[in-house]
Scaffold this active site. Structure first.
Site, PDB file in Angstrom:
ATOM      1  N   GLY A  69       5.749 -19.568 -16.953  1.00 25.62           N
ATOM      2  CA  GLY A  69       4.676 -19.837 -18.105  1.00 25.62           C
ATOM      3  C   GLY A  69       4.372 -18.613 -18.758  1.00 25.62           C
ATOM      4  O   GLY A  69       4.995 -17.573 -18.835  1.00 25.62           O
ATOM      5  N   ASN A  70       3.345 -18.991 -19.470  1.00 23.28           N
ATOM      6  CA  ASN A  70       2.851 -17.799 -20.536  1.00 23.28           C
ATOM      7  C   ASN A  70       2.429 -16.734 -19.763  1.00 23.28           C
ATOM      8  O   ASN A  70       2.760 -15.291 -20.334  1.00 23.28           O
ATOM      9  CB  ASN A  70       1.844 -18.312 -21.499  1.00 23.28           C
ATOM     10  CG  ASN A  70       2.217 -19.654 -22.452  1.00 23.28           C
ATOM     11  OD1 ASN A  70       3.443 -19.621 -23.080  1.00 23.28           O
ATOM     12  ND2 ASN A  70       1.429 -20.486 -22.518  1.00 23.28           N
ATOM     13  N   VAL A  71       1.574 -16.510 -18.807  1.00 26.44           N
ATOM     14  CA  VAL A  71       1.200 -15.594 -18.224  1.00 26.44           C
ATOM     15  C   VAL A  71       2.005 -14.633 -17.699  1.00 26.44           C
ATOM     16  O   VAL A  71       2.226 -13.526 -18.149  1.00 26.44           O
ATOM     17  CB  VAL A  71      -0.122 -16.031 -17.378  1.00 26.44           C
ATOM     18  CG1 VAL A  71      -0.343 -14.698 -16.391  1.00 26.44           C
ATOM     19  CG2 VAL A  71      -1.249 -16.549 -17.949  1.00 26.44           C
ATOM     20  N   GLY A  80       6.902 -15.567 -11.941  1.00 23.80           N
ATOM     21  CA  GLY A  80       6.521 -16.837 -11.835  1.00 23.80           C
ATOM     22  C   GLY A  80       6.974 -17.447 -13.399  1.00 23.80           C
ATOM     23  O   GLY A  80       7.445 -16.789 -14.128  1.00 23.80           O
ATOM     24  N   GLY A 113       8.399 -21.875  -6.443  1.00 26.29           N
ATOM     25  CA  GLY A 113       8.723 -20.819  -5.372  1.00 26.29           C
ATOM     26  C   GLY A 113       7.748 -19.883  -5.020  1.00 26.29           C
ATOM     27  O   GLY A 113       7.694 -18.962  -4.385  1.00 26.29           O
ATOM     28  N   ASN A 119       1.878 -29.321 -10.744  1.00 30.45           N
ATOM     29  CA  ASN A 119       2.993 -29.115 -11.132  1.00 30.45           C
ATOM     30  C   ASN A 119       3.835 -28.976  -9.700  1.00 30.45           C
ATOM     31  O   ASN A 119       4.824 -29.712  -9.411  1.00 30.45           O
ATOM     32  CB  ASN A 119       3.614 -27.919 -11.745  1.00 30.45           C
ATOM     33  CG  ASN A 119       3.102 -27.957 -12.981  1.00 30.45           C
ATOM     34  OD1 ASN A 119       2.852 -28.873 -13.721  1.00 30.45           O
ATOM     35  ND2 ASN A 119       2.728 -26.559 -13.596  1.00 30.45           N
ATOM     36  N   GLU A 151      13.348 -16.228  -9.542  1.00 30.95           N
ATOM     37  CA  GLU A 151      13.807 -17.668  -9.704  1.00 30.95           C
ATOM     38  C   GLU A 151      13.963 -17.945 -11.154  1.00 30.95           C
ATOM     39  O   GLU A 151      15.023 -18.514 -11.443  1.00 30.95           O
ATOM     40  CB  GLU A 151      12.867 -18.757  -8.952  1.00 30.95           C
ATOM     41  CG  GLU A 151      11.572 -18.666  -9.197  1.00 30.95           C
ATOM     42  CD  GLU A 151      10.910 -19.829  -8.647  1.00 30.95           C
ATOM     43  OE1 GLU A 151      11.209 -20.245  -7.772  1.00 30.95           O
ATOM     44  OE2 GLU A 151       9.739 -20.093  -9.166  1.00 30.95           O
TER      45      GLU A 151
HETATM   46  O1  0RQ Z   1      -4.708 -27.214 -18.859  1.00 28.64           O
HETATM   47  O2  0RQ Z   1      -2.499 -28.076 -19.886  1.00 28.64           O
HETATM   48  O3  0RQ Z   1      -4.675 -29.604 -20.143  1.00 28.64           O
HETATM   49  O4  0RQ Z   1      -4.270 -27.123 -21.131  1.00 28.64           O
HETATM   50  O5  0RQ Z   1      -4.099 -26.352 -16.084  1.00 28.64           O
HETATM   51  O6  0RQ Z   1      -3.037 -23.630 -17.006  1.00 28.64           O
HETATM   52  O7  0RQ Z   1      -3.729 -21.449 -18.072  1.00 28.64           O
HETATM   53  O8  0RQ Z   1      -1.967 -23.232 -19.232  1.00 28.64           O
HETATM   54  O9  0RQ Z   1      -1.537 -21.879 -17.171  1.00 28.64           O
HETATM   55  O10 0RQ Z   1       0.790 -22.895 -17.663  1.00 28.64           O
HETATM   56  O11 0RQ Z   1       0.496 -20.551 -16.777  1.00 28.64           O
HETATM   57  O12 0RQ Z   1      -0.036 -22.902 -15.579  1.00 28.64           O
HETATM   58  C1  0RQ Z   1      -0.825 -22.707 -11.794  1.00 28.64           C
HETATM   59  C2  0RQ Z   1      -0.332 -24.575 -13.079  1.00 28.64           C
HETATM   60  C3  0RQ Z   1      -0.444 -22.265 -14.348  1.00 28.64           C
HETATM   61  C4  0RQ Z   1       1.647 -22.784 -13.040  1.00 28.64           C
HETATM   62  C5  0RQ Z   1      -0.020 -23.060 -13.196  1.00 28.64           C
HETATM   63  C6  0RQ Z   1      -5.649 -26.162 -16.327  1.00 28.64           C
HETATM   64  C7  0RQ Z   1      -5.605 -25.322 -17.662  1.00 28.64           C
HETATM   65  C8  0RQ Z   1      -4.174 -26.088 -18.585  1.00 28.64           C
HETATM   66  C9  0RQ Z   1      -2.353 -25.067 -17.211  1.00 28.64           C
HETATM   67  P1  0RQ Z   1      -3.972 -28.153 -20.198  1.00 28.64           P
HETATM   68  P2  0RQ Z   1      -2.463 -22.603 -17.941  1.00 28.64           P
HETATM   69  P3  0RQ Z   1      -0.042 -22.204 -16.809  1.00 28.64           P
HETATM   70  C10 0RQ Z   1       7.264 -20.021 -10.404  1.00 28.64           C
HETATM   71  C11 0RQ Z   1       6.375 -20.141  -9.522  1.00 28.64           C
HETATM   72  C12 0RQ Z   1       2.342 -23.199  -9.086  1.00 28.64           C
HETATM   73  C13 0RQ Z   1       3.961 -22.911  -8.875  1.00 28.64           C
HETATM   74  C14 0RQ Z   1       4.410 -21.333  -9.016  1.00 28.64           C
HETATM   75  C15 0RQ Z   1       2.064 -23.353 -11.720  1.00 28.64           C
HETATM   76  C16 0RQ Z   1      -3.297 -26.109 -17.088  1.00 28.64           C
HETATM   77  O13 0RQ Z   1       1.533 -21.603 -12.951  1.00 28.64           O
HETATM   78  O14 0RQ Z   1       2.492 -24.645 -11.610  1.00 28.64           O
HETATM   79  O15 0RQ Z   1       3.379 -20.417  -9.272  1.00 28.64           O
HETATM   80  N1  0RQ Z   1       2.252 -22.649 -10.382  1.00 28.64           N
HETATM   81  N2  0RQ Z   1       5.676 -21.240  -9.154  1.00 28.64           N
HETATM   82  O16 0RQ Z   1      -6.551 -25.703 -18.541  1.00 28.64           O
HETATM   83  C17 0RQ Z   1      -8.240 -27.550 -13.570  1.00 28.64           C
HETATM   84  C18 0RQ Z   1      -8.571 -25.146 -12.798  1.00 28.64           C
HETATM   85  C19 0RQ Z   1      -7.514 -24.914 -13.727  1.00 28.64           C
HETATM   86  C20 0RQ Z   1      -7.098 -25.945 -14.584  1.00 28.64           C
HETATM   87  C21 0RQ Z   1      -6.120 -24.084 -15.194  1.00 28.64           C
HETATM   88  N3  0RQ Z   1      -8.869 -24.275 -12.074  1.00 28.64           N
HETATM   89  N4  0RQ Z   1      -8.976 -26.388 -12.512  1.00 28.64           N
HETATM   90  N5  0RQ Z   1      -7.522 -27.205 -14.469  1.00 28.64           N
HETATM   91  N6  0RQ Z   1      -6.134 -25.509 -15.409  1.00 28.64           N
HETATM   92  N7  0RQ Z   1      -6.975 -23.954 -14.157  1.00 28.64           N
HETATM   93  C22 0RQ Z   1       7.552 -21.483 -10.890  1.00 28.64           C
HETATM   94  C23 0RQ Z   1       8.648 -22.217 -10.219  1.00 28.64           C
HETATM   95  O17 0RQ Z   1       8.726 -22.434  -9.061  1.00 28.64           O
HETATM   96  C24 0RQ Z   1       9.647 -23.378 -10.885  1.00 28.64           C
END
Ligand code: 0RQ
Length: 498
Positions: free
Chosen positions: A260-262, A258, A378, A374, A284
């Site tokens: 992002g940083n992770v 996917g 995918g 977001n 993707e």
């Molecule tokens: O908040 O931005 O205010 O600091 O969510 O979290 O840990 O920085 O992680 O940037 O990798 O995003 C799932 C959103 C993770 C992303 C998600 C808060 C946390 C932080 C972001 P801040 P991180 P990432 C390929 C595949 C869905 C679609 C997918 C995503 C912010 O990976 O959109 O996988 N995935 N697509 O503090 C409240 C919780 C939280 C929370 C984290 N449980 N409750 N806030 N945060 N966990 C992409 C495409 O298809 C294009």
């Protein structure tokens, strides 16, 4: 037919209030930048003159700030789909000042063709090259470009010379035939081509070409911290174990990862692990780490929908096109994310969860069940059809006050039936072949942060009967307490005890 070169402001006049507009690109890569800003400026002028001006928006996925951000700030969006990640757009849709609907990315082009989502009036597409007979060469991403170009009445091309014309050849552009009796998609190997290196359109529909030299937005990646590094290492460890157990073949399987940083850290860790052999990527979003691994020879081929890479890395790639050209393919999202191909190739899929529950259901989209983050992107396309579907997540968020592992997810995107493995910085929960109670024990002991482990054990011990011991009165106590106190820690279950 000669191309009509126009300014961005002139191009914006081809877009009318209430039009549905399709945009090229996928993440900030491949998105229009100057025409979108000119449309936003036009919307502001129209609003100031007391006239309505809003458009419906179809995009590949998230876009750049000069597209989603500019139009959101101008309040110029009637509706928007699919994935988005822009702060101003997120605010607009969560305040319900625009209508947003979230879709699996692979499905958007076909649902446009089926007529489920209305007409496409205008397509605005970024190109590295366009010819008088209607050949459009996309730039660093494809998204829904072929479908919107074919369906739209009018096409506006943003010809961006930051992308060399010589990238002609890295795209594989096709559109499947629609049902009934849809033909098989003949991708049997990651590198198989099924289409053309350009999009062919009726040149009469190209109403204008706007020249630009604007680079993609540059998000960049955060440096690895201990948490992302440990998650990456745990993923690599799990994959090595699977290989040793004979469940992943010695020649390995193609990988999807996917955004992002992770995700970047996971690929980095796979690259560093000497026990993981050379592998291919069918995904993707191709991020920086993949390009680095291609240079090292660890990734031998990458097929994706978008080169979502930093400015520095894309310059390096263009400077070394002869090295990359036979190792890279960019396809429409209907192909990069196609369930048929994902299942056939046997992808190892790795996506990031926002929240997981102890029974293995995943929330990828909604903060505390209500606010859209977001979108599903995918992740559904890949998770449901993957060979092994992995979700990664840090065990906590917001300084440890949110546990990523809760009794019941506050919104569900991926169910227990599709999710095979969950990995946090603490370890690996292998959910295959386990009943709900076994899954809960496995997730609590392996993935949950130590601050929440005992509390979730107590939840499980509330004595609920049935296949899945979910306490319907107590299952959202983590979310409720967070809303009231700002922390999920030490929920008191005593009032729920029999
Ligand atoms: O908040 O931005 O205010 O600091 O969510 O979290 O840990 O920085 O992680 O940037 O990798 O995003 C799932 C959103 C993770 C992303 C998600 C808060 C946390 C932080 C972001 P801040 P991180 P990432 C390929 C595949 C869905 C679609 C997918 C995503 C912010 O990976 O959109 O996988 N995935 N697509 O503090 C409240 C919780 C939280 C929370 C984290 N449980 N409750 N806030 N945060 N966990 C992409 C495409 O298809 C294009």
């Amino acid at each position: 037919m000669a191309l009509n070169f126009i300014t961005a402001e002139e191009a914006a006049m081809f877009v009318n209030h209430d039009d549905n507009v399709g945009f090229s690109g996928f993440t900030p890569a491949g998105c229009p930048k100057v025409v979108s800003q000119a449309i936003a400026e036009r919307a502001i002028r129209e609003h100031e003159a007391g006239r309505p001006f809003q458009i419906g928006m179809f995009t590949g996925a998230s876009t750049g700030d000069r597209l989603d951000g500019a139009l959101a700030r101008a309040n110029a969006i009637k509706f928007r789909t699919p994935y988005q990640s822009n702060k101003d757009l997120r605010e607009l849709l969560n305040s319900r000042n625009t209508h947003y609907f979230d879709m699996h990315l692979s499905l958007l082009p076909q649902e446009l063709r089926y007529g489920f989502l209305g007409k496409v009036d205008v397509a605005i597409v970024e190109a590295a090259d366009v010819t008088e007979d209607g050949e459009i060469v996309p730039t660093a991403a494809v998204g829904i470009l072929p479908t919107i170009c074919r369906m739209a009445d009018r096409i506006i091309v943003e010809l961006n010379d930051k992308h060399p014309k010589e990238i002609r050849g890295i795209h594989d552009i096709a559109e499947p035939k629609d049902p009934p009796c849809r033909e098989a998609i003949a991708i049997y190997e990651v590198s198989d081509r099924v289409g053309l290196p350009y999009v062919k359109v009726d040149p009469k529909k190209i109403v204008g070409v706007v020249r630009t030299s604007e680079p993609n937005d540059d998000g960049g990646f955060a440096p690895l911290d201990d948490v992302t590094k440990s998650i990456g290492e745990n993923v690599a460890k799990f994959l090595v174990q699977e290989m040793k157990a004979g469940r992943i073949p010695a020649e390995f399987l193609p990988v999807q990862s996917g955004v992002g940083n992770v995700a970047n850290a996971v690929l980095g860790a796979m690259g560093d692990n000497p026990e993981i052999p050379k592998f291919q990527v069918y995904t993707e979003v191709i991020q920086d780490a993949v390009i680095g691994l291609m240079k090292k020879g660890k990734v031998t081929f990458a097929s994706g929908c978008s080169l979502s890479i930093s400015r520095e890395v894309i310059q390096d790639l263009y400077a070394n096109l002869s090295f990359f050209k036979d190792k890279l393919l960019l396809r429409p999202q209907e192909y990069s994310n196609h369930p048929e191909v994902i299942r056939r190739l046997g992808l190892i899929t790795i996506n990031t969860a926002l929240e997981a529950d102890i029974f293995g259901n995943i929330n990828s989209t909604h903060v505390l069940g209500t606010k859209m983050m977001n979108g599903i992107g995918g992740s559904g396309d890949f998770t449901r059809s993957g060979y092994i579907s992995i979700f990664t997540t840090p065990s906590t968020a917001k300084n440890g006050n949110i546990s990523a592992f809760v009794p019941m997810v506050s919104h569900m995107d991926h169910s227990e039936h599709s999710v095979k493995i969950i990995i946090s910085e603490y370890g690996i929960a292998d959910l295959r072949g386990k009943s709900p109670i076994q899954r809960a024990e496995c997730i609590i002991e392996n993935c949950v942060h130590p601050d929440y482990r005992e509390n979730l054990r107590e939840y499980l011990a509330l004595g609920v009967k049935g296949q899945t011991p979910q306490h319907l009165g107590a299952c959202f106590e983590y979310h409720k307490q967070f809303a009231e106190t700002g922390s999920m820690k030490n929920v008191d279950w005593s009032k729920f005890k029999k």
